[in-house]
Design a protein around this motif. Structure first.
Motif, PDB file in Angstrom:
ATOM      1  N   LEU A 111       9.179  12.144  -6.775  1.00 47.93           N
ATOM      2  CA  LEU A 111       9.214  10.912  -7.558  1.00 47.93           C
ATOM      3  C   LEU A 111       9.391  11.185  -9.046  1.00 47.93           C
ATOM      4  O   LEU A 111       9.756  10.290  -9.805  1.00 47.93           O
ATOM      5  N   ASN A 112       9.118  12.404  -9.473  1.00 50.46           N
ATOM      6  CA  ASN A 112       9.343  12.764 -10.874  1.00 50.46           C
ATOM      7  C   ASN A 112      10.831  12.845 -11.205  1.00 50.46           C
ATOM      8  O   ASN A 112      11.216  12.741 -12.372  1.00 50.46           O
ATOM      9  N   HIS A 113      11.670  13.036 -10.180  1.00 52.22           N
ATOM     10  CA  HIS A 113      13.123  13.082 -10.401  1.00 52.22           C
ATOM     11  C   HIS A 113      13.651  11.651 -10.400  1.00 52.22           C
ATOM     12  O   HIS A 113      14.258  11.188  -9.426  1.00 52.22           O
ATOM     13  N   LYS A 114      13.424  10.959 -11.502  1.00 47.85           N
ATOM     14  CA  LYS A 114      13.793   9.546 -11.542  1.00 47.85           C
ATOM     15  C   LYS A 114      15.296   9.328 -11.415  1.00 47.85           C
ATOM     16  O   LYS A 114      15.737   8.276 -10.952  1.00 47.85           O
ATOM     17  N   GLU A 115      16.066  10.340 -11.796  1.00 46.54           N
ATOM     18  CA  GLU A 115      17.513  10.184 -11.659  1.00 46.54           C
ATOM     19  C   GLU A 115      17.903  10.106 -10.182  1.00 46.54           C
ATOM     20  O   GLU A 115      18.846   9.401  -9.808  1.00 46.54           O
ATOM     21  N   HIS A 116      17.129  10.817  -9.313  1.00 49.40           N
ATOM     22  CA  HIS A 116      17.386  10.746  -7.875  1.00 49.40           C
ATOM     23  C   HIS A 116      17.009   9.371  -7.329  1.00 49.40           C
ATOM     24  O   HIS A 116      17.730   8.800  -6.502  1.00 49.40           O
ATOM     25  N   ILE A 117      15.875   8.863  -7.787  1.00 54.48           N
ATOM     26  CA  ILE A 117      15.420   7.546  -7.344  1.00 54.48           C
ATOM     27  C   ILE A 117      16.433   6.478  -7.769  1.00 54.48           C
ATOM     28  O   ILE A 117      16.799   5.597  -6.989  1.00 54.48           O
ATOM     29  N   MET A 118      16.893   6.581  -9.014  1.00 55.23           N
ATOM     30  CA  MET A 118      17.882   5.630  -9.512  1.00 55.23           C
ATOM     31  C   MET A 118      19.167   5.717  -8.696  1.00 55.23           C
ATOM     32  O   MET A 118      19.769   4.696  -8.331  1.00 55.23           O
ATOM     33  N   ASP A 119      19.586   6.940  -8.363  1.00 52.65           N
ATOM     34  CA  ASP A 119      20.797   7.144  -7.580  1.00 52.65           C
ATOM     35  C   ASP A 119      20.657   6.505  -6.203  1.00 52.65           C
ATOM     36  O   ASP A 119      21.576   5.846  -5.705  1.00 52.65           O
ATOM     37  N   LEU A 120      19.486   6.683  -5.573  1.00 51.38           N
ATOM     38  CA  LEU A 120      19.246   6.097  -4.252  1.00 51.38           C
ATOM     39  C   LEU A 120      19.310   4.579  -4.303  1.00 51.38           C
ATOM     40  O   LEU A 120      19.919   3.936  -3.441  1.00 51.38           O
ATOM     41  N   LEU A 121      18.703   4.003  -5.326  1.00 52.63           N
ATOM     42  CA  LEU A 121      18.696   2.548  -5.440  1.00 52.63           C
ATOM     43  C   LEU A 121      20.088   2.001  -5.730  1.00 52.63           C
ATOM     44  O   LEU A 121      20.515   1.010  -5.138  1.00 52.63           O
ATOM     45  N   LEU A 122      20.788   2.640  -6.641  1.00 52.30           N
ATOM     46  CA  LEU A 122      22.104   2.138  -7.031  1.00 52.30           C
ATOM     47  C   LEU A 122      23.128   2.292  -5.913  1.00 52.30           C
ATOM     48  O   LEU A 122      24.125   1.574  -5.874  1.00 52.30           O
ATOM     49  N   ASN A 123      22.873   3.225  -4.989  1.00 50.80           N
ATOM     50  CA  ASN A 123      23.833   3.455  -3.913  1.00 50.80           C
ATOM     51  C   ASN A 123      23.487   2.711  -2.629  1.00 50.80           C
ATOM     52  O   ASN A 123      24.201   2.845  -1.637  1.00 50.80           O
ATOM     53  N   SER A 124      22.401   1.951  -2.628  1.00 49.79           N
ATOM     54  CA  SER A 124      22.142   1.077  -1.485  1.00 49.79           C
ATOM     55  C   SER A 124      23.063  -0.127  -1.613  1.00 49.79           C
ATOM     56  O   SER A 124      23.109  -0.780  -2.641  1.00 49.79           O
ATOM     57  N   LYS A 125      23.820  -0.418  -0.572  1.00 47.66           N
ATOM     58  CA  LYS A 125      24.945  -1.349  -0.674  1.00 47.66           C
ATOM     59  C   LYS A 125      24.561  -2.805  -0.417  1.00 47.66           C
ATOM     60  O   LYS A 125      25.109  -3.710  -1.022  1.00 47.66           O
ATOM     61  N   ASP A 126      23.665  -3.032   0.519  1.00 45.24           N
ATOM     62  CA  ASP A 126      23.387  -4.399   0.938  1.00 45.24           C
ATOM     63  C   ASP A 126      22.314  -5.040   0.079  1.00 45.24           C
ATOM     64  O   ASP A 126      21.546  -4.360  -0.605  1.00 45.24           O
ATOM     65  N   GLU A 127      22.247  -6.377   0.162  1.00 47.22           N
ATOM     66  CA  GLU A 127      21.220  -7.098  -0.592  1.00 47.22           C
ATOM     67  C   GLU A 127      19.830  -6.693  -0.125  1.00 47.22           C
ATOM     68  O   GLU A 127      18.898  -6.627  -0.911  1.00 47.22           O
ATOM     69  N   LEU A 128      19.673  -6.439   1.179  1.00 45.44           N
ATOM     70  CA  LEU A 128      18.431  -5.895   1.722  1.00 45.44           C
ATOM     71  C   LEU A 128      18.818  -4.678   2.543  1.00 45.44           C
ATOM     72  O   LEU A 128      19.574  -4.784   3.507  1.00 45.44           O
ATOM     73  N   ASP A 129      18.329  -3.498   2.146  1.00 48.49           N
ATOM     74  CA  ASP A 129      18.811  -2.251   2.726  1.00 48.49           C
ATOM     75  C   ASP A 129      17.629  -1.374   3.128  1.00 48.49           C
ATOM     76  O   ASP A 129      16.625  -1.295   2.405  1.00 48.49           O
ATOM     77  N   ILE A 130      17.748  -0.704   4.282  1.00 48.43           N
ATOM     78  CA  ILE A 130      16.708   0.212   4.759  1.00 48.43           C
ATOM     79  C   ILE A 130      17.362   1.562   5.012  1.00 48.43           C
ATOM     80  O   ILE A 130      18.297   1.666   5.815  1.00 48.43           O
ATOM     81  N   THR A 131      16.895   2.581   4.313  1.00 47.89           N
ATOM     82  CA  THR A 131      17.405   3.943   4.484  1.00 47.89           C
ATOM     83  C   THR A 131      16.294   4.791   5.089  1.00 47.89           C
ATOM     84  O   THR A 131      15.186   4.858   4.544  1.00 47.89           O
ATOM     85  N   LYS A 135       0.832  -1.217   0.000  1.00 45.19           N
ATOM     86  CA  LYS A 135       0.000   0.000   0.000  1.00 45.19           C
ATOM     87  C   LYS A 135       0.865   1.264   0.000  1.00 45.19           C
ATOM     88  O   LYS A 135       0.475   2.318   0.484  1.00 45.19           O
ATOM     89  N   LEU A 136       2.050   1.144  -0.583  1.00 51.32           N
ATOM     90  CA  LEU A 136       2.964   2.270  -0.717  1.00 51.32           C
ATOM     91  C   LEU A 136       3.391   2.392  -2.180  1.00 51.32           C
ATOM     92  O   LEU A 136       2.837   1.735  -3.050  1.00 51.32           O
ATOM     93  N   THR A 137       4.364   3.242  -2.445  1.00 46.66           N
ATOM     94  CA  THR A 137       4.867   3.426  -3.807  1.00 46.66           C
ATOM     95  C   THR A 137       6.048   2.487  -4.034  1.00 46.66           C
ATOM     96  O   THR A 137       7.004   2.484  -3.262  1.00 46.66           O
ATOM     97  N   SER A 138       5.959   1.707  -5.089  1.00 44.67           N
ATOM     98  CA  SER A 138       7.046   0.776  -5.412  1.00 44.67           C
ATOM     99  C   SER A 138       7.937   1.383  -6.488  1.00 44.67           C
ATOM    100  O   SER A 138       7.497   2.194  -7.305  1.00 44.67           O
ATOM    101  N   VAL A 139       9.189   0.972  -6.474  1.00 52.00           N
ATOM    102  CA  VAL A 139      10.131   1.406  -7.500  1.00 52.00           C
ATOM    103  C   VAL A 139      11.021   0.214  -7.838  1.00 52.00           C
ATOM    104  O   VAL A 139      11.523  -0.472  -6.962  1.00 52.00           O
ATOM    105  N   VAL A 140      11.172  -0.045  -9.136  1.00 54.81           N
ATOM    106  CA  VAL A 140      11.957  -1.192  -9.590  1.00 54.81           C
ATOM    107  C   VAL A 140      12.910  -0.734 -10.688  1.00 54.81           C
ATOM    108  O   VAL A 140      12.496  -0.053 -11.629  1.00 54.81           O
TER     109      VAL A 140
END
Length: 340
Positions: free
Chosen positions: A259-279, A120-125
């Motif tokens: 969420l319109n700044h997809k480059e920011h979303i991509m940056d956040l995802l690519l910079n999460s280090k662990d296999e399962l990460d919580i920021t 029930k939240l916003t998903s990003v893949v």
């Protein structure tokens, strides 16, 4: 952190109650709803200590307390208990993947939809990064006298089509020969290794058909570039309007603009280090994400990490459930991609 068991229990109860109600939590509420075995006065003293230590904050005088980002961090690192998803929830996730049709984009779209539906939240893949994926076949199919369809298939299941328009008429035999040479030279190569030297060899082997080859090669290179480009898939954008944090129209607008700044979303995802990460909140690199939490996980093909999935929501998200959903969806996505 030097917190005793009593403080930890109180912090855990406050976080669970605040996640459930979105209302500041007072000592009376804790005493009535949770079996802490201590008086309201003792609870108040402990809450005051937790606030001084930075794990809680007080929105205004005489209000109850709410968790701080520091409090949430301690919770997810030490106190959180991942939910075991109910059988019907597991079945719903598996069914969503069974209804996708094998194309990578179909599978990623299904992943994004089931994540937003279950949380029930916003998903990003992030779509898979298949630079190391090997080419399986290249085909040239005539559409009409002056148009060809270029079909490129990778061993990872990516299929891309592009139209090549030519001014000359080429026989079926010529197209079959060109297709054969393309497959001899390209089949088994990773997409990232189709470089200038490979293209030069192709052109040398097809000198007789220079005019057509000069039309095909740019389309082929553009198609390969498309196959390894990373796309961001979002779903459940409107879910925020169901959350108390975003009943304020300005806050909801700011969230959607972020969420319109997809480059920011991509940056956040690519910079999460662990296999399962919580920021959490202020741990986010970008200012517009400072009131949000991001739960991400990696998915794999042949034990190689190729992409990431995640869920974005307020810091007051149900971490126990959200992490369980993300973890289960990731495992199913990984299995499906490897089966495919």
């Amino acid at each position: 952190m030097g917190l005793g068991e009593r403080k930890l229990k109180i912090l855990q109860a406050i976080i669970k109650d605040f996640i459930l109600t979105a209302e500041p939590v007072g000592s009376r509420t804790l005493m009535k709803k949770y079996d802490l075995g201590i008086s309201a006065a003792t609870i108040r003293n402990e809450m005051s200590d937790l606030e001084e230590m930075g794990f809680l904050s007080q929105p205004h005088t005489s209000a109850g307390r709410i968790p701080s980002d520091k409090g949430y961090r301690l919770y997810v690192d030490s106190l959180m208990m991942m939910d075991r998803l109910a059988k019907n929830q597991q079945d719903a996730i598996q069914k969503s993947f069974l209804q996708s049709f094998g194309e990578i984009r179909e599978i990623i779209t299904a992943t994004s939809k089931v994540l937003s539906h279950m949380t029930k939240l916003t998903s990003v893949v992030l779509s898979p990064q298949f630079e190391q994926s090997k080419l399986k076949s290249v085909q040239l199919v005539p559409i009409d006298e002056k148009s060809l369809l270029l079909i490129v298939v990778s061993e990872s299941g990516i299929v891309r089509n592009a139209i090549v328009r030519n001014n000359e008429v080429f026989s079926k035999e010529h197209l079959e020969l060109i297709t054969k040479i393309l497959n001899i030279k390209l089949k088994g190569l990773t997409i990232g290794k189709v470089n200038k030297d490979v293209i030069y060899d192709l052109k040398c082997d097809m000198k007789k058909y220079t005019s057509l080859v000069d039309l095909i090669i740019p389309v082929l290179l553009a198609t390969l570039e498309d196959m390894i480009s990373v796309e961001v898939y979002l779903d459940g954008l409107m879910n925020i309007f169901q959350l108390p944090e975003y009943h304020n129209i300005e806050k909801a607008r700011d969230f959607l603009q972020m969420l319109n700044h997809k480059e920011h979303i991509m940056d956040l995802l690519l910079n999460s280090k662990d296999e399962l990460d919580i920021t959490i909140g202020t741990e986010n690199r970008h200012e517009e994400m400072r009131n949000c939490s991001l739960v991400t996980a990696t998915y794999k093909v042949n034990d190689v990490i190729v992409g990431k999935i995640g869920v974005i929501g307020p810091t007051r998200m149900n971490y126990d459930h959200i992490v369980s959903v993300v973890d289960y969806v990731t495992k199913n996505l990984t299995q499906l991609l490897n089966d495919e």
